[in-house]
Write an enzyme that holds these catalytic residues in place. Structure first.
Site, PDB file in Angstrom:
ATOM      1  N   ASP A  62     109.330 -40.540  42.385  1.00  0.00           N
ATOM      2  CA  ASP A  62     108.473 -41.223  43.195  1.00  0.00           C
ATOM      3  C   ASP A  62     109.613 -42.391  43.403  1.00  0.00           C
ATOM      4  O   ASP A  62     109.985 -43.418  43.448  1.00  0.00           O
ATOM      5  CB  ASP A  62     107.826 -42.460  41.924  1.00  0.00           C
ATOM      6  CG  ASP A  62     106.724 -42.961  42.693  1.00  0.00           C
ATOM      7  OD1 ASP A  62     105.749 -42.937  43.264  1.00  0.00           O
ATOM      8  OD2 ASP A  62     106.891 -44.294  43.559  1.00  0.00           O
ATOM      9  N   TYR A 121     111.080 -48.032  50.136  1.00  0.00           N
ATOM     10  CA  TYR A 121     111.803 -48.137  48.729  1.00  0.00           C
ATOM     11  C   TYR A 121     113.810 -48.466  50.154  1.00  0.00           C
ATOM     12  O   TYR A 121     114.648 -48.404  49.607  1.00  0.00           O
ATOM     13  CB  TYR A 121     112.388 -47.474  48.170  1.00  0.00           C
ATOM     14  CG  TYR A 121     110.660 -47.420  47.245  1.00  0.00           C
ATOM     15  CD1 TYR A 121     110.112 -48.796  47.660  1.00  0.00           C
ATOM     16  CD2 TYR A 121     110.781 -46.308  45.851  1.00  0.00           C
ATOM     17  CE1 TYR A 121     108.775 -48.748  46.943  1.00  0.00           C
ATOM     18  CE2 TYR A 121     108.933 -46.974  45.177  1.00  0.00           C
ATOM     19  CZ  TYR A 121     108.191 -47.607  45.622  1.00  0.00           C
ATOM     20  OH  TYR A 121     107.709 -47.926  45.318  1.00  0.00           O
ATOM     21  N   LYS A 140     105.804 -42.553  49.881  1.00  0.00           N
ATOM     22  CA  LYS A 140     103.999 -43.522  50.238  1.00  0.00           C
ATOM     23  C   LYS A 140     104.417 -44.364  52.221  1.00  0.00           C
ATOM     24  O   LYS A 140     105.634 -44.560  52.087  1.00  0.00           O
ATOM     25  CB  LYS A 140     104.073 -44.848  49.580  1.00  0.00           C
ATOM     26  CG  LYS A 140     104.170 -44.205  47.799  1.00  0.00           C
ATOM     27  CD  LYS A 140     103.813 -45.730  46.682  1.00  0.00           C
ATOM     28  CE  LYS A 140     104.679 -45.134  45.652  1.00  0.00           C
ATOM     29  NZ  LYS A 140     105.957 -45.217  45.375  1.00  0.00           N
ATOM     30  N   HIS A 159     100.565 -47.001  50.579  1.00  0.00           N
ATOM     31  CA  HIS A 159     101.494 -47.644  49.593  1.00  0.00           C
ATOM     32  C   HIS A 159     100.221 -49.468  49.225  1.00  0.00           C
ATOM     33  O   HIS A 159     100.149 -49.454  48.042  1.00  0.00           O
ATOM     34  CB  HIS A 159     102.389 -48.432  50.440  1.00  0.00           C
ATOM     35  CG  HIS A 159     103.499 -48.980  49.096  1.00  0.00           C
ATOM     36  ND1 HIS A 159     104.783 -48.287  49.552  1.00  0.00           N
ATOM     37  CD2 HIS A 159     103.491 -49.413  47.854  1.00  0.00           C
ATOM     38  CE1 HIS A 159     105.655 -48.513  48.394  1.00  0.00           C
ATOM     39  NE2 HIS A 159     105.008 -49.651  47.258  1.00  0.00           N
TER      40      HIS A 159
HETATM   41  N1  LIG Z   1     103.210 -48.285  44.588  1.00  0.00           N
HETATM   42  C1  LIG Z   1     103.861 -49.518  44.363  1.00  0.00           C
HETATM   43  O1  LIG Z   1     103.148 -50.621  44.872  1.00  0.00           O
HETATM   44  C2  LIG Z   1     105.198 -49.977  44.045  1.00  0.00           C
HETATM   45  C3  LIG Z   1     105.578 -51.034  42.957  1.00  0.00           C
HETATM   46  C4  LIG Z   1     106.020 -51.636  42.399  1.00  0.00           C
HETATM   47  C5  LIG Z   1     106.894 -49.759  42.248  1.00  0.00           C
HETATM   48  N2  LIG Z   1     106.578 -48.875  41.812  1.00  0.00           N
HETATM   49  C6  LIG Z   1     106.699 -47.514  41.304  1.00  0.00           C
HETATM   50  O2  LIG Z   1     106.981 -47.288  40.478  1.00  0.00           O
HETATM   51  C7  LIG Z   1     107.977 -47.680  40.044  1.00  0.00           C
HETATM   52  C8  LIG Z   1     108.197 -48.149  38.315  1.00  0.00           C
HETATM   53  O3  LIG Z   1     108.364 -49.678  38.021  1.00  0.00           O
HETATM   54  P1  LIG Z   1     109.206 -50.954  38.361  1.00  0.00           P
HETATM   55  O4  LIG Z   1     111.201 -49.939  38.990  1.00  0.00           O
HETATM   56  O5  LIG Z   1     108.810 -51.944  39.027  1.00  0.00           O
HETATM   57  O6  LIG Z   1     109.262 -51.047  37.040  1.00  0.00           O
HETATM   58  P2  LIG Z   1     109.467 -50.224  35.211  1.00  0.00           P
HETATM   59  O7  LIG Z   1     109.899 -49.262  35.047  1.00  0.00           O
HETATM   60  O8  LIG Z   1     108.201 -51.396  34.524  1.00  0.00           O
HETATM   61  O9  LIG Z   1     110.956 -51.300  34.955  1.00  0.00           O
HETATM   62  C9  LIG Z   1     111.421 -51.082  35.289  1.00  0.00           C
HETATM   63  C10 LIG Z   1     112.869 -51.701  34.437  1.00  0.00           C
HETATM   64  O10 LIG Z   1     112.952 -51.564  32.710  1.00  0.00           O
HETATM   65  C11 LIG Z   1     114.683 -51.468  32.924  1.00  0.00           C
HETATM   66  N3  LIG Z   1     114.462 -50.544  32.015  1.00  0.00           N
HETATM   67  C12 LIG Z   1     113.717 -49.530  31.688  1.00  0.00           C
HETATM   68  N4  LIG Z   1     113.745 -48.412  31.003  1.00  0.00           N
HETATM   69  C13 LIG Z   1     114.090 -49.780  30.479  1.00  0.00           C
HETATM   70  C14 LIG Z   1     114.452 -49.280  28.889  1.00  0.00           C
HETATM   71  N5  LIG Z   1     114.404 -48.375  27.852  1.00  0.00           N
HETATM   72  N6  LIG Z   1     115.085 -50.326  28.117  1.00  0.00           N
HETATM   73  C15 LIG Z   1     115.163 -51.449  28.486  1.00  0.00           C
HETATM   74  N7  LIG Z   1     115.268 -51.670  29.237  1.00  0.00           N
HETATM   75  C16 LIG Z   1     114.619 -50.809  30.691  1.00  0.00           C
HETATM   76  C17 LIG Z   1     114.996 -51.364  34.103  1.00  0.00           C
HETATM   77  O11 LIG Z   1     116.195 -51.503  34.176  1.00  0.00           O
HETATM   78  P3  LIG Z   1     117.715 -50.620  34.561  1.00  0.00           P
HETATM   79  O12 LIG Z   1     117.121 -50.032  35.931  1.00  0.00           O
HETATM   80  O13 LIG Z   1     118.765 -52.061  34.715  1.00  0.00           O
HETATM   81  O14 LIG Z   1     118.177 -49.914  33.556  1.00  0.00           O
HETATM   82  C18 LIG Z   1     113.650 -52.106  34.890  1.00  0.00           C
HETATM   83  O15 LIG Z   1     115.070 -53.469  34.693  1.00  0.00           O
HETATM   84  C19 LIG Z   1     109.127 -48.278  40.655  1.00  0.00           C
HETATM   85  O16 LIG Z   1     110.732 -47.431  40.284  1.00  0.00           O
HETATM   86  C20 LIG Z   1     107.960 -47.515  41.937  1.00  0.00           C
HETATM   87  O17 LIG Z   1     108.928 -45.892  41.839  1.00  0.00           O
HETATM   88  C21 LIG Z   1     105.388 -48.347  42.484  1.00  0.00           C
END
Ligand SMILES: NC(=O)c1ccc[n+]([C@@H]2O[C@H](COP(=O)([O-])OP(=O)(O)OC[C@H]3O[C@@H](n4cnc5c(N)ncnc54)[C@H](OP(=O)(O)O)[C@@H]3O)[C@@H](O)[C@H]2O)c1
Length: 278
Positions: free
Chosen positions: A49, A54, A79, A112
């Site tokens: 994704d 990004y 997106k 988005h």
């Molecule tokens: N459509 C939208 O508006 C929108 C907005 C935000 C995000 N997104 C998408 O959603 C994806 C995921 O969301 P996100 O990146 O915001 O947050 P997330 O996946 O909820 O959390 C990521 C965070 O959690 C940590 N983490 C991951 N696995 C872990 C584990 N097993 N134990 C402990 N900590 C862990 C990561 O650290 P490390 O990386 O340091 O390991 C990072 O700091 C994004 O990458 C993006 O593709 C979309």
């Protein structure tokens, strides 16, 4: 019941999308991205994704190519970013995304954020890209029910997916139930609450009982609710851990206990505020 990272959700246009993918927001540095994407592919992730916002489409495209797996093994979502919304600029921006990603076709293209100004024009461009088969499926992100109702009144193609902020502190129960009725797949962004939910006591207790981590329990909660989930990590051990969620399942009581943690704990922007602004 979900059984493997290969499981798919059958979208409303007949396309099968992996239910468990990998998010790449903030993965921009090549030295960090290369081992992360390699580990994700080795751990079984096939859905990635990304987004124009990004600024890593070219990097992701290159690294997926480097994996040696055929393009057809991957499901790539991107997106259209807010400043590129509108009919012509959407078309031009997607052409660039495809070039950067090194693909002939995008698997899922999302708007988005909802934009009051460009609401129908952006979607018209999406419908054209879909008709021309440059994208296999089209959807939206950060749309509330009323945005989707407004879109339905003047569109030909129904969104296949709505990607929304969703995690145990912002469970989106009503929106998810409505999306299910409409046959629009719900996809959770920030599924781990960007780390915020990982220290929760209830989740910690459930994790301990299963000999799993809090992140694994949360990913399992999403999967058992039928939500598409795209956790992000750059840490190889966590990437593998987040994929290793198919040797246990949460009981109905555990699912309810996690549901009960909902507290309107939004971490990102409020969709209606963005809608008015862009
Ligand atoms: N459509 C939208 O508006 C929108 C907005 C935000 C995000 N997104 C998408 O959603 C994806 C995921 O969301 P996100 O990146 O915001 O947050 P997330 O996946 O909820 O959390 C990521 C965070 O959690 C940590 N983490 C991951 N696995 C872990 C584990 N097993 N134990 C402990 N900590 C862990 C990561 O650290 P490390 O990386 O340091 O390991 C990072 O700091 C994004 O990458 C993006 O593709 C979309």
């Amino acid at each position: 019941m979900v059984t493997s990272i290969k499981d798919t959700i059958h979208l409303n246009n007949g396309v099968d999308m992996p239910q468990h993918g990998f998010g790449v927001y903030l993965i921009k540095d090549e030295d960090e991205a290369r081992p992360a994407i390699a580990k994700a592919v080795a751990s079984g992730y096939r859905a990635f994704d990304t987004a124009q916002f990004y600024e890593n489409e070219a990097l992701v495209g290159k690294l997926l190519k480097e994996s040696g797996l055929p393009r057809s093994d991957f499901f790539i979502t991107t997106k259209v970013t807010n400043p590129k919304q509108g009919y012509d600029s959407t078309l031009r921006s997607v052409e660039k995304s495809m070039k950067d990603l090194q693909v002939e076709q995008i698997d899922l293209l999302l708007v988005h954020w909802p934009s009051k100004k460009h609401f129908f024009e952006t979607w018209k461009a999406f419908e054209r890209l879909y008709d021309e088969k440059l994208v296999r499926s089209i959807g939206v992100s950060n749309y509330e029910k009323h945005h989707l109702e407004k879109l339905a009144a003047r569109s030909n193609v129904k969104p296949a997916v709505n990607q929304i902020e969703c995690h145990p502190y912002l469970a989106q129960k009503d929106l998810r139930a409505w999306l299910a009725e409409q046959n629009i797949a719900a996809e959770a962004w920030s599924p781990l609450g960007r780390g915020a939910v990982l220290n929760d006591e209830t989740i910690g207790g459930i994790a301990e009982k299963h000999g799993k981590s809090p992140a694994q329990v949360i990913i399992r909660w999403h999967l058992q609710h039928g939500t598409i989930v795209i956790p992000k990590s750059v840490t190889p051990a966590r990437i593998a851990q987040n994929a290793d969620v198919y040797d246990f399942s949460l009981t109905d009581e555990e699912m309810s206990a996690i549901d009960a943690l909902d507290r309107n704990g939004r971490t990102g922007p409020v969709p209606d505020e963005v809608y008015e602004k862009i």
